[in-house]
Write a protein that holds these residues in place. Structure first.
Motif, PDB file in Angstrom:
ATOM      1  N   GLN A 136       0.849  -1.189   0.000  1.00  0.00           N
ATOM      2  CA  GLN A 136       0.000   0.000   0.000  1.00  0.00           C
ATOM      3  C   GLN A 136       0.888   1.244   0.000  1.00  0.00           C
ATOM      4  OE1 GLN A 136      -3.427   0.044   0.058  1.00  0.00           O
ATOM      5  NE2 GLN A 136      -3.572  -2.191   0.056  1.00  0.00           N
ATOM      6  N   ASP A 137       0.321   2.386  -0.463  1.00  0.00           N
ATOM      7  CA  ASP A 137       1.084   3.611  -0.248  1.00  0.00           C
ATOM      8  C   ASP A 137       1.037   3.943   1.241  1.00  0.00           C
ATOM      9  OD1 ASP A 137      -0.982   5.823   0.352  1.00  0.00           O
ATOM     10  OD2 ASP A 137      -1.759   5.017  -1.526  1.00  0.00           O
ATOM     11  N   ALA A 165       9.735  10.626   5.097  1.00  0.00           N
ATOM     12  CA  ALA A 165       8.591  10.578   4.186  1.00  0.00           C
ATOM     13  C   ALA A 165       7.703  11.797   4.431  1.00  0.00           C
ATOM     14  CB  ALA A 165       7.808   9.297   4.397  1.00  0.00           C
ATOM     15  N   LEU A 166       7.954  12.850   3.680  1.00  0.00           N
ATOM     16  CA  LEU A 166       7.204  14.086   3.863  1.00  0.00           C
ATOM     17  C   LEU A 166       5.813  13.996   3.236  1.00  0.00           C
ATOM     18  CD1 LEU A 166      10.048  16.692   3.187  1.00  0.00           C
ATOM     19  CD2 LEU A 166       9.193  15.866   5.389  1.00  0.00           C
ATOM     20  N   VAL A 167       5.743  13.453   2.041  1.00  0.00           N
ATOM     21  CA  VAL A 167       4.456  13.258   1.369  1.00  0.00           C
ATOM     22  C   VAL A 167       4.176  11.762   1.372  1.00  0.00           C
ATOM     23  CG1 VAL A 167       3.109  13.624  -0.732  1.00  0.00           C
ATOM     24  CG2 VAL A 167       4.869  15.284  -0.074  1.00  0.00           C
ATOM     25  N   ASP A 168       3.261  11.321   2.239  1.00  0.00           N
ATOM     26  CA  ASP A 168       3.056   9.891   2.477  1.00  0.00           C
ATOM     27  C   ASP A 168       2.645   9.134   1.221  1.00  0.00           C
ATOM     28  OD1 ASP A 168       3.715  10.291   5.106  1.00  0.00           O
ATOM     29  OD2 ASP A 168       1.642  10.534   5.778  1.00  0.00           O
ATOM     30  N   ARG A 169       1.882   9.764   0.332  1.00  0.00           N
ATOM     31  CA  ARG A 169       1.400   9.055  -0.852  1.00  0.00           C
ATOM     32  C   ARG A 169       2.481   8.874  -1.910  1.00  0.00           C
ATOM     33  NH1 ARG A 169      -3.615   7.589  -0.352  1.00  0.00           N
ATOM     34  NH2 ARG A 169      -5.111   8.814   0.864  1.00  0.00           N
ATOM     35  N   ASN A 170       3.675   9.389  -1.679  1.00  0.00           N
ATOM     36  CA  ASN A 170       4.794   9.186  -2.598  1.00  0.00           C
ATOM     37  C   ASN A 170       5.651   7.986  -2.205  1.00  0.00           C
ATOM     38  OD1 ASN A 170       3.932  11.445  -3.946  1.00  0.00           O
ATOM     39  ND2 ASN A 170       5.543  12.786  -3.211  1.00  0.00           N
ATOM     40  N   ILE A 190       4.448   0.411  15.632  1.00  0.00           N
ATOM     41  CA  ILE A 190       4.484  -0.357  14.384  1.00  0.00           C
ATOM     42  C   ILE A 190       5.381   0.370  13.392  1.00  0.00           C
ATOM     43  CG2 ILE A 190       3.104  -1.316  12.504  1.00  0.00           C
ATOM     44  CD1 ILE A 190       0.720  -1.214  14.485  1.00  0.00           C
ATOM     45  N   GLU A 191       6.413  -0.317  12.934  1.00  0.00           N
ATOM     46  CA  GLU A 191       7.376   0.279  11.993  1.00  0.00           C
ATOM     47  C   GLU A 191       7.073  -0.206  10.585  1.00  0.00           C
ATOM     48  OE1 GLU A 191      11.895   0.888  12.706  1.00  0.00           O
ATOM     49  OE2 GLU A 191      11.703  -1.007  11.583  1.00  0.00           O
ATOM     50  N   LEU A 192       6.920   0.727   9.682  1.00  0.00           N
ATOM     51  CA  LEU A 192       6.672   0.418   8.274  1.00  0.00           C
ATOM     52  C   LEU A 192       7.902   0.767   7.457  1.00  0.00           C
ATOM     53  CD1 LEU A 192       3.030   1.825   7.885  1.00  0.00           C
ATOM     54  CD2 LEU A 192       3.739  -0.501   8.515  1.00  0.00           C
ATOM     55  N   THR A 193       8.425  -0.203   6.725  1.00  0.00           N
ATOM     56  CA  THR A 193       9.566   0.036   5.842  1.00  0.00           C
ATOM     57  C   THR A 193       9.040   0.530   4.500  1.00  0.00           C
ATOM     58  OG1 THR A 193      10.794  -1.748   6.931  1.00  0.00           O
ATOM     59  CG2 THR A 193      11.609  -0.988   4.792  1.00  0.00           C
ATOM     60  N   VAL A 194       9.576   1.639   4.033  1.00  0.00           N
ATOM     61  CA  VAL A 194       9.021   2.279   2.829  1.00  0.00           C
ATOM     62  C   VAL A 194      10.109   2.652   1.833  1.00  0.00           C
ATOM     63  CG1 VAL A 194       7.022   3.182   4.074  1.00  0.00           C
ATOM     64  CG2 VAL A 194       9.097   4.573   3.925  1.00  0.00           C
ATOM     65  N   VAL A 195       9.732   2.693   0.567  1.00  0.00           N
ATOM     66  CA  VAL A 195      10.597   3.198  -0.509  1.00  0.00           C
ATOM     67  C   VAL A 195       9.745   4.098  -1.385  1.00  0.00           C
ATOM     68  CG1 VAL A 195      12.158   1.204  -0.517  1.00  0.00           C
ATOM     69  CG2 VAL A 195      10.137   1.213  -2.013  1.00  0.00           C
ATOM     70  N   LYS A 196      10.400   4.889  -2.213  1.00  0.00           N
ATOM     71  CA  LYS A 196       9.677   5.753  -3.146  1.00  0.00           C
ATOM     72  C   LYS A 196       9.304   4.977  -4.408  1.00  0.00           C
ATOM     73  CE  LYS A 196      11.212  10.438  -2.025  1.00  0.00           C
ATOM     74  NZ  LYS A 196      11.822  11.667  -2.582  1.00  0.00           N
ATOM     75  N   TYR A 197       8.332   5.495  -5.128  1.00  0.00           N
ATOM     76  CA  TYR A 197       7.958   4.892  -6.402  1.00  0.00           C
ATOM     77  C   TYR A 197       9.182   4.841  -7.320  1.00  0.00           C
ATOM     78  CZ  TYR A 197       2.977   5.241  -5.290  1.00  0.00           C
ATOM     79  OH  TYR A 197       1.733   5.096  -4.714  1.00  0.00           O
ATOM     80  N   GLY A 198       9.325   3.711  -8.007  1.00  0.00           N
ATOM     81  CA  GLY A 198      10.434   3.543  -8.923  1.00  0.00           C
ATOM     82  C   GLY A 198      11.675   2.945  -8.290  1.00  0.00           C
ATOM     83  N   GLU A 199      11.666   2.772  -6.973  1.00  0.00           N
ATOM     84  CA  GLU A 199      12.827   2.216  -6.268  1.00  0.00           C
ATOM     85  C   GLU A 199      12.634   0.719  -6.032  1.00  0.00           C
ATOM     86  OE1 GLU A 199      14.189   6.268  -3.879  1.00  0.00           O
ATOM     87  OE2 GLU A 199      13.209   4.660  -2.775  1.00  0.00           O
ATOM     88  N   ASP A 200      13.733   0.049  -5.721  1.00  0.00           N
ATOM     89  CA  ASP A 200      13.723  -1.382  -5.487  1.00  0.00           C
ATOM     90  C   ASP A 200      12.841  -1.729  -4.285  1.00  0.00           C
ATOM     91  OD1 ASP A 200      14.284  -4.073  -5.392  1.00  0.00           O
ATOM     92  OD2 ASP A 200      16.361  -3.848  -4.744  1.00  0.00           O
ATOM     93  N   THR A 201      11.929  -2.670  -4.478  1.00  0.00           N
ATOM     94  CA  THR A 201      11.041  -3.074  -3.392  1.00  0.00           C
ATOM     95  C   THR A 201      11.484  -4.374  -2.719  1.00  0.00           C
ATOM     96  OG1 THR A 201       9.570  -4.265  -4.934  1.00  0.00           O
ATOM     97  CG2 THR A 201       9.067  -1.947  -4.496  1.00  0.00           C
TER      98      THR A 201
END
Length: 208
Positions: A136-137, A165-170, A190-201
């Protein structure tokens, strides 16, 4: 004396010579001609439109520009009318005119775009139960967790660069520290690991 006076009285004055008329001035010849040019104006031949489906919107615009098409309009392919702000977050799903067709260079190419996370279903939530929020975003993930009663949620940069993560939907969630379906205390962080669109998931299997 009488003779002189009589002669003077009989003599008539000499008439004035009429002035010579002045010819009108000849208008100056214009330096430039106003006649239209006989050289025909030619338009560029229509070019073949390249296939940009599946491309990131930024890349698609560059490919079309290289083919001579500068006018590109991106629209939300889901029909929700979302504004396209960060072009790198969007992928081309459709194009009009289609790939391989020809159109004048001034034609507008309309691209239907969507986000990689659009294919994800809305997480099911139940009070006190951790929902599955991977892929999810970040904004949607936070909303689902809060809906289940968990408000201590933090985001961790999946590339290890300590980005915020300043803009959560990115950002896309590629991992969560608490297993879905579990029932921890509401005070659990709860810790969520996140990456930006276009980055390795990584091994999450998420589209980016």
């Amino acid at each position: 004396m009488w003779i002189v006076a009589a002669v003077a009285a009989c003599s008539s004055p000499t008439p004035a010579t009429p002035a010579t008329p002045v010819a009108p001035a000849t208008p100056a010849t214009p330096l430039t001609s106003s006649a239209p040019s006989s050289v025909p104006q030619t338009e560029a031949a229509p070019a073949e439109i390249p296939d940009v489906t599946g491309k990131r919107l930024t890349d698609a615009e560059q490919i079309l520009a290289a083919a001579g098409y500068q006018s590109v309009r991106a629209v939300d392919a889901t029909g929700d009318g979302r504004p396209v702000l960060q072009k790198d977050n969007w992928v081309v799903e459709s194009q009009d005119p289609g790939a391989g067709s020809t159109a004048p260079a001034q034609a507008t190419v309309v691209l239907g775009v969507s986000k990689p996370t659009d294919g994800q279903s809305t997480p099911e939530t139940a009070d006190g139960v951790i929902p599955k929020v991977v892929c999810q975003d970040l904004q949607s993930a936070q909303d689902a967790l809060r809906g289940a009663g968990f408000f201590l949620v933090i985001a961790k940069d999946g590339l290890g660069q300590n980005r915020v993560a300043l803009v959560d939907r990115n950002w896309i969630v590629v991992g969560q520290s608490v297993k879905p379906g579990s029932r921890p205390e509401p005070s659990t962080v709860i810790e969520l690991t996140v990456v930006k669109y276009g980055e390795d998931t990584g091994g999450s299997g998420c589209r980016s």
